[in-house]
Design an enzyme around this catalytic site. Structure first.
Site, PDB file in Angstrom:
ATOM      1  N   ASN A   9       0.819  -1.344   0.058  1.00  0.00           N
ATOM      2  CA  ASN A   9      -0.009  -0.031   0.105  1.00  0.00           C
ATOM      3  C   ASN A   9       0.947   1.402   0.111  1.00  0.00           C
ATOM      4  OD1 ASN A   9      -1.806   2.151   0.565  1.00  0.00           O
ATOM      5  ND2 ASN A   9      -2.368   1.203   2.585  1.00  0.00           N
ATOM      6  N   TRP A  10       0.959   1.775  -1.137  1.00  0.00           N
ATOM      7  CA  TRP A  10       2.079   3.017  -1.315  1.00  0.00           C
ATOM      8  C   TRP A  10       1.414   4.204  -0.696  1.00  0.00           C
ATOM      9  CZ3 TRP A  10       4.420   2.597  -6.919  1.00  0.00           C
ATOM     10  CH2 TRP A  10       5.092   1.515  -7.277  1.00  0.00           C
ATOM     11  N   LYS A  11       0.246   4.282  -0.314  1.00  0.00           N
ATOM     12  CA  LYS A  11      -0.322   5.564   0.457  1.00  0.00           C
ATOM     13  C   LYS A  11      -0.138   6.786  -0.395  1.00  0.00           C
ATOM     14  CE  LYS A  11       0.013   3.321   4.734  1.00  0.00           C
ATOM     15  NZ  LYS A  11       0.091   3.226   6.137  1.00  0.00           N
ATOM     16  N   HIS A  95      -9.347   0.974   5.373  1.00  0.00           N
ATOM     17  CA  HIS A  95      -8.023   1.169   5.900  1.00  0.00           C
ATOM     18  C   HIS A  95      -8.114   2.153   7.026  1.00  0.00           C
ATOM     19  CE1 HIS A  95      -4.026   2.555   6.490  1.00  0.00           C
ATOM     20  NE2 HIS A  95      -3.538   1.434   5.877  1.00  0.00           N
ATOM     21  N   GLU A  97      -6.576   4.616   7.986  1.00  0.00           N
ATOM     22  CA  GLU A  97      -6.602   5.880   7.788  1.00  0.00           C
ATOM     23  C   GLU A  97      -7.530   6.565   7.131  1.00  0.00           C
ATOM     24  OE1 GLU A  97      -2.733   5.713   5.640  1.00  0.00           O
ATOM     25  OE2 GLU A  97      -1.802   4.918   7.422  1.00  0.00           O
ATOM     26  N   GLU A 167      -5.026  -5.174  10.592  1.00  0.00           N
ATOM     27  CA  GLU A 167      -3.850  -4.251  10.774  1.00  0.00           C
ATOM     28  C   GLU A 167      -4.320  -3.566  12.028  1.00  0.00           C
ATOM     29  OE1 GLU A 167      -2.099  -2.808   6.812  1.00  0.00           O
ATOM     30  OE2 GLU A 167      -3.676  -1.593   7.031  1.00  0.00           O
ATOM     31  N   GLY A 173       2.852   2.303  10.984  1.00  0.00           N
ATOM     32  CA  GLY A 173       3.742   3.291  10.830  1.00  0.00           C
ATOM     33  C   GLY A 173       4.389   3.609  12.061  1.00  0.00           C
ATOM     34  N   SER A 213       3.901  -2.319  10.221  1.00  0.00           N
ATOM     35  CA  SER A 213       5.487  -2.276  10.376  1.00  0.00           C
ATOM     36  C   SER A 213       6.076  -3.896  10.085  1.00  0.00           C
ATOM     37  CB  SER A 213       5.815  -2.024  12.063  1.00  0.00           C
ATOM     38  OG  SER A 213       5.260  -0.495  12.173  1.00  0.00           O
ATOM     39  N   GLY A 234       3.179  -1.042   4.413  1.00  0.00           N
ATOM     40  CA  GLY A 234       3.084   0.146   3.938  1.00  0.00           C
ATOM     41  C   GLY A 234       4.444   0.682   3.803  1.00  0.00           C
ATOM     42  N   GLY A 235       5.219   1.182   4.698  1.00  0.00           N
ATOM     43  CA  GLY A 235       6.420   1.965   4.638  1.00  0.00           C
ATOM     44  C   GLY A 235       7.526   0.890   3.875  1.00  0.00           C
TER      45      GLY A 235
HETATM   46  P1  13P Z   1       3.187   0.297   7.787  1.00  0.00           P
HETATM   47  O1  13P Z   1       3.836  -1.038   7.020  1.00  0.00           O
HETATM   48  O2  13P Z   1       4.067   1.352   7.355  1.00  0.00           O
HETATM   49  O3  13P Z   1       3.145   0.156   9.305  1.00  0.00           O
HETATM   50  O4  13P Z   1       1.624   0.320   7.139  1.00  0.00           O
HETATM   51  C1  13P Z   1       0.983  -0.607   7.162  1.00  0.00           C
HETATM   52  C2  13P Z   1      -0.314  -0.226   6.516  1.00  0.00           C
HETATM   53  O5  13P Z   1      -0.961   0.736   6.651  1.00  0.00           O
HETATM   54  C3  13P Z   1      -0.606  -1.089   5.175  1.00  0.00           C
HETATM   55  O6  13P Z   1      -1.749  -0.824   4.655  1.00  0.00           O
END
Ligand code: 13P
Length: 250
Positions: A9-11, A95, A97, A167, A173, A213, A234-235
């Site tokens: 997920n590149w956000k 998600h 967020e 999640e 994050g 993470s 994510g990251g």
């Molecule tokens: P991180 O891997 O950066 O914690 O993010 C997870 C995420 O929100 C994937 O959708």
């Protein structure tokens, strides 16, 4: 056999050029003989070019959101039909967020899920408790309610098009990961919750991803748990070498 899936997920990261660069690196580095389903979710404006770029590869493209309506006066929104028309048939919904920052409720997410399924899209359904829920030992309740209120309106046949992504918000994050034992405990609970409503076949075939993470250093241990079928990253999905290491860790 359940599908093994690693999705990035590149956000709101990577412009057009950076998207192309990262995709080129992934194409070069992800083993072509892997039986893991690899998915990337760039931003909306880069979806069409990502689909073109990945046409002859085994990497699939997902959107990070979709609007629930078929179309209309919804400035700034994107419909399922628009996504399908550029070759995107996977969408991440629910998600944390979107829930926290954009105030998406379970009811709205349920609506989006229905729309996506009507368009024959695959839904990566995200959910997970906040830190306060875990601290008050309410995390199982929260997760169960998110599933029931956002997803369990679907029919048994629709589950072929659904991937679950647990999640925990406190792990997103933050660098803090659920321990492999915490992930397994929750994934098992999720599978049993699905089983109670939809029966054995659905429960035993649905893939449940862990997100929060995940990094090359912890991926193998988390993925080794019996009810963890992959990850939503994510990251670490923004760096080709890290993402490839996570794909191969499975
Ligand atoms: P991180 O891997 O950066 O914690 O993010 C997870 C995420 O929100 C994937 O959708």
């Amino acid at each position: 056999m359940r599908k093994k899936i690693v999705a990035g997920n590149w956000k709101m990261h990577k412009n057009a050029e950076q998207t192309e660069d990262l995709l080129n690196e992934l194409i070069a580095k992800i083993p072509t003989d892997t039986d893991t389903n690899v998915i990337v979710a760039p931003t909306f404006v880069n979806l069409a070019s990502a689909v073109d770029h990945l046409e002859f590869t085994n990497i699939k493209v997902a959107a990070q959101n979709v609007h629930q309506a078929e179309g209309g006066a919804f400035t700034g929104e994107i419909s399922a039909d628009m996504l399908k028309s550029v070759g995107v048939d996977i969408v991440i919904l629910g998600h944390s967020e979107r829930r926290a920052i954009f105030h998406e409720t379970d009811a709205l997410i349920a609506n989006k899920v229905n729309t996506a399924l009507e368009h024959d899209m695959t839904v990566i359904f995200c959910f997970g408790e906040e830190l306060k829920d875990r601290q008050s030992a309410n995390h199982f309740n929260v997760v169960e309610n998110q599933l029931k209120d956002g997803l369990f309106q679907i029919e048994a046949k629709d589950w072929e098009q659904v991937v679950l992504a647990y999640e925990p918000v406190w792990a997103i994050g933050t660098g803090e990961t659920a321990s492999p034992e915490q992930a397994q405990e929750m994934h098992e609970f999720i599978r049993e919750t699905v089983r109670k409503t939809y029966g054995n076949e659905v429960a035993d075939t649905v893939s449940i991803l862990y997100g929060g993470s995940v990094k090359p250093e912890n991926a193998k241990e988390i993925f080794s748990k019996p009810d963890v079928d992959g990850g939503l990253i994510g990251g670490a999905a923004l760096k080709a070498d890290d993402f490839v290491a996570i794909v191969t860790a499975i």
